[in-house]
Motif scaffolding. Structure first.
Motif, PDB file in Angstrom:
ATOM      1  N   GLN A   1       0.820  -1.222   0.000  1.00  0.00           N
ATOM      2  CA  GLN A   1       0.000   0.000   0.000  1.00  0.00           C
ATOM      3  C   GLN A   1       0.853   1.271   0.000  1.00  0.00           C
TER       4      GLN A   1
ATOM      5  N   SER B   1       2.639   2.630   2.263  1.00  0.00           N
ATOM      6  CA  SER B   1       2.363   3.437   3.452  1.00  0.00           C
ATOM      7  C   SER B   1       3.585   4.262   3.847  1.00  0.00           C
TER       8      SER B   1
ATOM      9  N   SER C   1       0.294   8.672   4.465  1.00  0.00           N
ATOM     10  CA  SER C   1      -0.533   8.252   3.344  1.00  0.00           C
ATOM     11  C   SER C   1      -0.494   6.741   3.163  1.00  0.00           C
ATOM     12  N   ARG C   2      -1.553   6.219   2.591  1.00  0.00           N
ATOM     13  CA  ARG C   2      -1.670   4.780   2.353  1.00  0.00           C
ATOM     14  C   ARG C   2      -2.628   4.547   1.197  1.00  0.00           C
ATOM     15  N   ARG C   3      -2.241   3.659   0.279  1.00  0.00           N
ATOM     16  CA  ARG C   3      -3.113   3.319  -0.840  1.00  0.00           C
ATOM     17  C   ARG C   3      -4.176   2.346  -0.367  1.00  0.00           C
TER      18      ARG C   3
END
Lengths: 260, 398
Positions: free
Chosen positions: B332, B334, B356-358
């Motif tokens: 992700q 992160s 942030s993280r996908r």
């Protein structure tokens, strides 16, 4: 030390008939032969996709293209441009690898239009969250390892040299790797990676080799399995193109800023 | 026999399909939420939560083997509370031509210069879109002709900028603004040509081994205005942005020594009242694979100095920043970054967190928190001392 190993590479073909080869000399000679056979492709383009899978079977895809410039007597230059995941689309990674000194690496961040020179020490870290480390994907120069021929072995009906190699880079994530090198193609069919504690970490299998320009063998797929965390990454290569007329200019910071 | 109409129809079909397959669209749409911890200083800033919608599509088309291309990036934000924050901009509308020894760019673009993380001191080509964020990283598109001359000894970039973009400031009801408010519609210019003053810049950049170097000169309208105190007919105070014509010479250097990055930015500026010097310098060290995990931990520290001291038009005049960056290197992507900036003169402190993280393949969730402590009334940052906020920003990327 590295200069001596280069000298050894140069002298090996001259000296080898004169005395019995040690396993180390044989391993090095095979690595040099593999390198020689894969010389002269000038430059290469390919599309690359990675399918990342975890133990539960969840998957995630990475799509990128990579251009590479062959640099005689030094490491290759490469430019990787990401297309997927979309939040990193347009991010590009420029690398000037060197056999004897640290690589030069720059990252382009499209949202800020910023080119960042980055540390090239991070070779053991995961590449975009995959089971590949940066060092698994960077240009494989002969000088990057020391070698030892172990035995000959047949896998999947193909005759192979089995060679153990030891990364010479001090920050490598591996103590050693075992390579099954196909005797006809002089390309690897299988690679086993051993971590810093010398326990087996990963196995990489090369699939669907094809020959290009009547000389250069390239895999269509590379399956990396991590035995310690149960994750895997299937890398698929498509659209190989060679001798595209690229030069140093296609691997400078100006080109990085407009990579697509 | 086909009729003329049939040929025309075939031609149109072919053209349309060529056009649609020729270019590509990408971009993002996002929803932003901000929650403020306290009520604002000014009663007209009458909200403690705020929603915003943003959309930034990007069209790109290249031909001539990629040696010619056009890019178009419009940007729109619709804000719940601040009319000035609701705005449209063309971030990019530019043509590019690439040759062996030069690259020509015509149109509206964004250009970044510099190496430091907490402050972007030498970055001057684009105007800051200050309604977006306090970090000076969001920029308005700048119209320009940019010729890059590419030589073995380095790249020389020449810029002619025929139109100046005024800074966007938050409106009366907006949070994170000056007190009293800054009125963009009252802007004043040193040049009689106002925003039509033609600005010039030149930059030399190259690298020597592990040193990356940039030298630049800028002549034209200062991107950061002086703020002049004024009152309207009802006696209400406000600030007027005043744009001087300046000369600025700058240098930016990064030395990449293994895991250690050494960074320096310095400038000399004249034309904005006093002639002055400023610098931003520091380092970033990365611990790779901490505790036998895939995590990388970067520690960074930077120092900022501006010899105008309290007259400074920017927040950083004698400040120290420390920070830590954590990269999880997971699927992700992160990441987290925390930072603390300490103003040695006033004792004011500013704490910042970004993460942030996908989510899945197409969504990205970003968290941001900015907190201000013990600001003095005299400090430029004081006016936002009740504007501590936490932001969640969810984008869909395509």
């Amino acid at each position: 030390m590295k200069k001596i190993s280069i000298l050894a590479i140069l002298l090996t073909p001259l000296l080898s008939p004169a005395y019995a080869e040690t396993p180390e000399e044989k391993g090095l000679a095979i690595a040099v032969e593999a390198d020689t056979r894969d010389t002269g492709w000038t430059d290469q383009f390919a599309d690359m996709s990675m399918l990342l899978k975890n133990k539960q079977g969840d998957s995630s895809e990475r799509v990128m293209n990579i251009t590479t410039l062959e640099v005689p007597a030094d490491g290759d230059k490469s430019l990787i441009t990401f297309d997927n995941p979309k939040d990193i689309k347009g991010t590009a990674f420029l690398s000037h690898t060197h056999s004897l000194t640290p690589d030069d690496q720059w990252l382009y961040l499209p949202a800020l239009k910023r080119v960042k020179r980055i540390s090239s020490s991070n070779k053991s870290g995961p590449f975009v969250g995959s089971e590949y480390a940066y060092e698994d994907l960077s240009s494989q120069e002969v000088e990057k390892y020391k070698y030892k021929w172990l035995r000959d072995e047949t896998i999947d009906g193909r005759d192979c040299f089995v060679i153990e190699r030891y990364p010479q880079y001090e920050h490598s994530g591996y103590t050693r790797q075992i390579v099954w090198l196909d005797k006809e193609m002089y390309q690897p069919l299988k690679l086993e990676f051993f971590d810093r504690k010398n326990s087996q970490l990963k196995t990489l299998q090369f699939l669907n080799y094809k020959q290009y320009l009547d000389q250069y063998w390239r895999p269509g797929g590379m399956q990396m399995i991590n035995h310690q965390n149960g994750k895997s990454t299937m890398l698929t290569w498509t659209n190989y193109k060679f001798k595209n007329g690229l030069s140093d200019r296609d691997f400078d910071k100006n080109t990085l800023k407009r990579a697509r | 026999m086909r009729t003329f109409k049939q040929y025309l129809f075939l031609f149109l079909i072919t053209s349309v399909s060529t056009l649609s397959s020729a270019g590509e669209w990408s971009g993002f749409a996002g929803l932003e939420f901000r929650g403020f911890n306290q009520t604002a200083q000014d009663t007209r800033q009458d909200h403690d939560t705020n929603f915003s919608f943003v959309f930034e599509p990007e069209y790109f088309h290249e031909w001539d083997d990629g040696d010619q291309s056009i890019a178009f990036v419009p940007y729109v934000r619709v804000d719940e509370n601040d009319n000035e924050r609701t705005h449209f901009d063309i971030r990019e509308l530019a043509y590019l031509k690439v040759e062996e020894n030069w690259e020509l760019r015509l149109g509206i673009r964004k250009v970044f210069w510099g190496v430091t993380e907490f402050q972007h001191l030498v970055d001057i080509i684009n105007q800051t879109d200050l309604v977006e964020n306090l970090d000076f990283e969001d920029k308005l598109g700048q119209p320009m002709v940019n010729l890059a001359l590419i030589n073995d000894w380095g790249t020389v970039d020449l810029f002619v900028m025929p139109y100046f973009r005024e800074r966007y400031f938050p409106g009366t009801s907006g949070r994170l603004r000056s007190i009293p408010e800054t009125r963009q519609d009252q802007s004043q210019f040193e040049s009689a040509a106002k925003e039509k003053h033609i600005d010039f810049a030149a930059r030399y950049s190259h690298y020597f081994g592990d040193w990356d170097i940039g030298l630049a000169h800028f002549y034209g309208t200062s991107r950061d205005p002086r703020l002049l105190f004024s009152t309207d007919s009802n006696g209400n105070p406000f600030l007027i942005p005043f744009y001087d014509i300046i000369n600025q010479t700058s240098v930016d250097i990064q030395a990449t020594k293994g895991n250690m990055l050494w960074k320096f930015e310095g400038l000399h500026r004249s034309g904005q009242e006093t002639t002055y010097n400023a610098l931003a310098a520091g380092f970033e060290y990365t611990f790779i694979g901490i505790m036998d995990t895939a995590l990388d931990l970067g520690v960074l520290s930077e120092y900022f100095y501006d010899d105008r001291d309290e007259l400074s038009t920017q927040i950083f005049e004698d400040d120290i920043a420390i920070g830590a960056r954590l990269a999880f290197n997971d699927v992700q992507s992160s990441e987290a970054l925390i930072g603390l900036v300490w103003d040695r003169d006033s004792g004011g402190k500013f704490f910042n967190i970004e993460a942030s993280r996908r989510l899945g393949d197409s969504w990205l969730l970003e968290l941001q928190g900015r907190f201000f402590f013990s600001q003095k009334r005299s400090d430029l940052a004081f006016t936002v001392n009740r504007d501590d906020y936490t932001e969640l920003f969810l984008t869909y990327n395509f």
